[in-house]
Write a protein that holds these residues in place. Structure first.
Motif, mmCIF file in Angstrom:
data_model
loop_
_atom_site.group_PDB
_atom_site.id
_atom_site.type_symbol
_atom_site.label_atom_id
_atom_site.label_comp_id
_atom_site.label_asym_id
_atom_site.label_seq_id
_atom_site.Cartn_x
_atom_site.Cartn_y
_atom_site.Cartn_z
ATOM 1 N N LEU A 45 0.825 -1.103 0.096
ATOM 2 C CA LEU A 45 0.102 -0.167 -0.131
ATOM 3 C C LEU A 45 0.904 1.284 0.076
ATOM 4 O O LEU A 45 0.574 2.129 -0.840
ATOM 5 C CB LEU A 45 -1.057 -0.001 1.390
ATOM 6 N N ALA A 46 1.913 1.174 0.810
ATOM 7 C CA ALA A 46 2.867 2.393 0.659
ATOM 8 C C ALA A 46 3.582 2.680 -0.545
ATOM 9 O O ALA A 46 3.649 3.645 -1.211
ATOM 10 C CB ALA A 46 3.954 2.215 1.895
ATOM 11 N N ASP A 47 3.861 1.528 -1.190
ATOM 12 C CA ASP A 47 4.446 1.662 -2.480
ATOM 13 C C ASP A 47 3.419 2.166 -3.531
ATOM 14 O O ASP A 47 3.745 2.972 -4.498
ATOM 15 C CB ASP A 47 5.178 0.276 -3.147
ATOM 16 N N VAL A 48 2.197 1.694 -3.319
ATOM 17 C CA VAL A 48 1.155 2.143 -4.437
ATOM 18 C C VAL A 48 0.988 3.754 -3.987
ATOM 19 O O VAL A 48 0.930 4.241 -5.179
ATOM 20 C CB VAL A 48 0.100 1.356 -4.009
ATOM 21 N N PHE A 49 1.163 4.226 -2.980
ATOM 22 C CA PHE A 49 0.894 5.521 -2.833
ATOM 23 C C PHE A 49 2.274 6.352 -3.424
ATOM 24 O O PHE A 49 1.901 7.562 -3.964
ATOM 25 C CB PHE A 49 0.632 6.131 -1.349
ATOM 26 N N ALA A 50 3.339 5.638 -3.135
ATOM 27 C CA ALA A 50 4.465 6.383 -3.739
ATOM 28 C C ALA A 50 4.372 6.399 -5.118
ATOM 29 O O ALA A 50 4.892 7.469 -5.904
ATOM 30 C CB ALA A 50 5.683 5.708 -3.127
ATOM 31 N N LEU A 51 4.018 5.343 -5.758
ATOM 32 C CA LEU A 51 4.112 4.946 -7.176
ATOM 33 C C LEU A 51 3.073 6.030 -7.707
ATOM 34 O O LEU A 51 3.174 6.452 -9.060
ATOM 35 C CB LEU A 51 3.675 3.505 -7.583
ATOM 36 N N TYR A 52 1.820 6.096 -7.231
ATOM 37 C CA TYR A 52 0.927 6.879 -7.706
ATOM 38 C C TYR A 52 1.247 8.413 -7.693
ATOM 39 O O TYR A 52 1.099 9.132 -8.736
ATOM 40 C CB TYR A 52 -0.487 6.966 -6.634
ATOM 41 N N ILE A 53 2.119 8.803 -6.733
ATOM 42 C CA ILE A 53 2.221 10.217 -6.788
ATOM 43 C C ILE A 53 3.613 10.484 -7.764
ATOM 44 O O ILE A 53 3.573 11.291 -8.435
ATOM 45 C CB ILE A 53 2.907 10.725 -5.166
ATOM 46 N N LYS A 54 4.418 9.537 -7.710
ATOM 47 C CA LYS A 54 5.484 9.621 -8.886
ATOM 48 C C LYS A 54 4.917 9.600 -10.086
ATOM 49 O O LYS A 54 5.496 10.547 -11.103
ATOM 50 C CB LYS A 54 6.606 8.475 -8.608
#
Length: 185
Positions: A45-54
């Motif tokens: 989930l943390a990676d998903v949010f980071a990938l979304y923002i990037k």
């Protein structure tokens, strides 16, 4: 006025009780499964949010001769990545776990590196997102292994779809970043 004070006191007592109530959802999975699967899925989930923002960052800052195509590709991909977030968090809650609670929680948990550069070449954007999606697929596979260990087929089946979507994004980014000749990358 006395009635309002009594209701207010009763409401406070009810709210106080709610704050103290545990958030654990009943599940037939053992406590160790809830702990381990929740940890794996919160990492995803943390990676998903980071990938979304990037992905959104690169979408907003895209430039060059392929602007329209890349801009639209990254918009589509960011929507797909963001669509994973709620089902991941809800799955964690369904098995009795707790999810990420803040931007700080995301920052401490994510494995996808930020890119705060003032300018990034379009080809570098695509390559970086391609690598990030490959890393997300690997994290999803690791989470799937944890689910398999505990027999959590519901979470595992969701992960399988997300792996396929993530591999598709990786493929599209690879193909979009090719030079147009047979040498590729």
């Amino acid at each position: 006025m006395k009635m309002a004070k009594k209701l207010s006191a009763a409401k406070k007592e009810t709210l106080k009780g709610r704050r103290l109530a545990p958030l654990g959802t009943p599940t037939d999975l053992p406590a160790a499964a809830t702990k381990d699967i929740s940890a794996a899925m919160n990492g995803v989930l943390a990676d998903v949010f980071a990938l979304y923002i990037k992905t959104k960052n690169f979408h907003w800052h895209m430039s060059g001769p392929h602007f329209r195509d890349y801009h639209l590709l990254l918009d589509e991909q960011s929507d797909q990545v963001f669509a994973m977030a709620d089902p991941i968090a809800e799955r964690v809650r369904k098995i009795g776990g707790q999810t990420l609670k803040s931007i700080g929680d995301i920052a401490r948990t994510k494995r996808i590196a930020d890119n705060d550069a003032g300018y990034v070449e379009p080809s570098d954007m695509l390559a970086e997102l391609q690598e990030d999606n490959k890393n997300l697929a690997a994290a999803l596979r690791e989470a799937h292994n944890v689910c398999d260990e505990y027999g959590d087929i519901a979470t595992a089946s969701l992960i399988e779809v997300w792996i396929d979507e993530t591999e598709r994004r990786t493929w599209f980014l690879f193909e979009a970043g090719r030079r147009g000749d047979s040498s590729g990358h």
